[in-house]
Design a protein around this motif. Structure first.
Motif, mmCIF file in Angstrom:
data_model
loop_
_atom_site.group_PDB
_atom_site.id
_atom_site.type_symbol
_atom_site.label_atom_id
_atom_site.label_comp_id
_atom_site.label_asym_id
_atom_site.label_seq_id
_atom_site.Cartn_x
_atom_site.Cartn_y
_atom_site.Cartn_z
ATOM 1 N N SER A 55 0.805 -1.216 0.000
ATOM 2 C CA SER A 55 0.000 0.000 0.000
ATOM 3 C C SER A 55 0.841 1.269 0.000
ATOM 4 O O SER A 55 0.408 2.307 -0.504
ATOM 5 C CB SER A 55 -0.936 0.002 1.221
ATOM 6 O OG SER A 55 -0.180 -0.049 2.423
ATOM 7 N N ILE A 56 2.059 1.222 0.563
ATOM 8 C CA ILE A 56 2.909 2.409 0.581
ATOM 9 C C ILE A 56 3.213 2.885 -0.831
ATOM 10 O O ILE A 56 3.458 4.069 -1.067
ATOM 11 C CB ILE A 56 4.224 2.130 1.349
ATOM 12 C CG1 ILE A 56 5.087 3.396 1.451
ATOM 13 C CG2 ILE A 56 5.018 1.022 0.672
ATOM 14 C CD1 ILE A 56 4.421 4.558 2.136
ATOM 15 N N SER A 57 3.170 1.975 -1.804
ATOM 16 C CA SER A 57 3.445 2.358 -3.183
ATOM 17 C C SER A 57 2.394 3.326 -3.710
ATOM 18 O O SER A 57 2.697 4.182 -4.537
ATOM 19 C CB SER A 57 3.506 1.118 -4.082
ATOM 20 O OG SER A 57 3.878 1.462 -5.392
ATOM 21 N N ALA A 58 1.151 3.192 -3.233
ATOM 22 C CA ALA A 58 0.096 4.117 -3.662
ATOM 23 C C ALA A 58 0.403 5.533 -3.195
ATOM 24 O O ALA A 58 0.217 6.504 -3.940
ATOM 25 C CB ALA A 58 -1.256 3.652 -3.120
ATOM 26 N N SER A 59 0.888 5.667 -1.963
ATOM 27 C CA SER A 59 1.237 6.991 -1.445
ATOM 28 C C SER A 59 2.473 7.544 -2.137
ATOM 29 O O SER A 59 2.513 8.721 -2.521
ATOM 30 C CB SER A 59 1.485 6.915 0.071
ATOM 31 O OG SER A 59 0.314 6.511 0.751
#
Length: 314
Positions: A55-59
Motif C-alpha cells: 500500500s505504501i506504493s500508492a502513497s
C-alpha cells in the motif's frame, strides 16, 4: 587545486538537487504525518493493487507526481525498516518513474517537441515516449503478479499508531526522522557526482562515439551532425533536425530513425550521468544499479523495436 576545483563543481551541481531532495522529503513526511496521503492514495490504489504492490506504493506514487526523488526516498526508508523486500523495492521504484513521463509529455513533448519536429515526426516521438511508459507499467504489473503475493504489506503506514501532534511537534519529528536518510543520500550523491565529473573531465563520455553505429545503420551523412548532437543534448539535436525536415533534406522516416538511434545511444549515457548517482544514493549500489539497468534496458528496448520498424520501412 584540481581536486578542489572538482569538489567545488560537484557541490555546485549537487546542492540544488539536495535542497530539492530535502524539501521533498520534508513535504512527503508532513503529508504522511497529517494523513493526507493515506486519504489520497485511494486514487492510485487500483493500479498498485493490480501489481500486488504494498500500500505504501500508492502513497509514494502520488508523491512522485511532484518529486520522484522524495517518493523513492520514502520507499528506501521502508526498505531500511524491513517493511519491503528487494523485489518490492525495485518494482515500487519503477512504478514511481511513471509520473515523470506524464510531466514530460505535458511540459516538453507537446509544447516543445511536436512544434519543432512537426505533427508527424513530433507525434511519433511523443508516441514512443508514451509507449515506453505503458511498457514499464505492464512490466511492473506482470512482474508483481508473478513474484509478489497480493496484500503483502497492506498495513504498512508512516507511523502506527499515529497520534495527534501539534504542528511544531510534527515538524521536529519529521526532521529527526529524515536527517539520517538525507545525510546518507547527500554523501553518496556527492561522491557519485565527483565520479561522473571526473570521468567527463578525462573524456570518457566523448570517447563513446556514435559514428560507427551510425554507419552500421546507414544513416545519411547530412544526419550525422544532428545525431551526434542529440546524444549530447536531445533538445539541440531536435532543433537541428527541425529545419532539415522542413526543407526536405531529410524525410520524416529518416528523421524518426535518427531520433530512435540517438535515443538508444543517449539513454545509457544519461543513465550513467544522472540516474546512477540518484538511485545509488537512495537505494544503495546493488538495488540502485538494478533499477537503473532495468529501467534503461526497457527504454532502449522500446526504441530498438521502433528503430527496426523504421528501417524496414526505409
Amino acid at each position: 587545486m584540481e581536486m578542489l576545483d572538482l569538489l567545488l563543481r560537484a557541490l555546485d551541481t549537487a546542492i540544488p538537487v539536495l535542497v530539492t531532495v530535502f524539501l521533498g522529503l520534508f513535504l512527503a513526511g508532513m503529508l504522511m504525518e497529517l494523513g493526507v496521503l493515506d486519504r489520497l492514495s485511494v486514487l492510485s490504489k487500483p493500479l498498485v493493487s493490480m501489481a500486488n504492490l504494498p500500500s505504501i506504493s500508492a502513497s509514494s506514487f502520488l508523491v512522485s507526481l511532484g518529486s520522484a526523488v522524495a517518493a523513492n526516498s520514502m520507499i528506501a526508508e521502508f526498505k531500511m525498516r524491513g517493511a519491503l523486500d528487494d523485489r518490492e523495492t525495485v518494482l515500487c521504484a519503477m512504478m514511481n518513474s511513471i509520473p515523470v513521463y506524464i510531466r514530460e509529455i505535458l511540459t516538453y513533448q507537446i509544447p516543445v517537441v511536436v512544434p519543432l519536429l512537426g505533427p508527424v515526426v513530433g507525434l511519433f516521438y511523443a508516441g514512443v515516449f508514451i509507449t515506453t511508459a505503458v511498457v514499464k507499467i505492464l512490466i511492473v504489473i506482470a512482474l508483481g503478479r508473478l513474484m509478489l503475493r497480493g496484500g503483502d504489506g497492506a498495513e504498512i503506514s508512516w507511523e502506527s499508531p499515529r497520534r495527534t501532534r501539534s504542528p511544531p511537534e510534527a515538524t521536529l519529528k519529521i526532521l529527526r526522522t529524515q536527517m539520517r536518510p538525507f545525510a546518507r543520500i547527500s554523501i553518496t550523491y556527492i561522491a557519485m557526482t565527483l565520479l561522473v565529473l571526473s570521468l567527463n573531465d578525462h573524456g570518457f563520455f566523448e570517447r563513446l562515439s556514435v559514428l560507427p553505429i551510425a554507419q552500421t545503420f546507414g544513416i545519411s551523412p547530412e544526419a550525422i551532425v544532428p545525431l551526434t548532437t542529440y546524444v549530447a543534448s536531445p533538445l539541440l539535436g531536435i532543433s537541428l533536425l527541425s529545419p532539415m525536415i522542413q526543407s526536405g533534406s531529410l524525410t520524416e522516416v529518416q528523421a524518426a530513425t535518427v531520433l530512435m538511434l540517438g535515443s538508444m545511444f543517449m539513454l545509457p549515457i544519461f543513465a550513467m550521468k544522472s540516474m546512477v548517482p540518484n538511485y545509488t544514493a537512495i537505494f544503495g549500489a546493488r538495488i540502485g544499479l538494478m533499477i537503473v539497468m532495468i529501467s534503461t534496458g526497457l527504454s532502449v528496448m522500446v526504441r530498438a523495436i521502433f528503430l527496426l520498424a523504421l528501417l524496414s520501412i526505409g
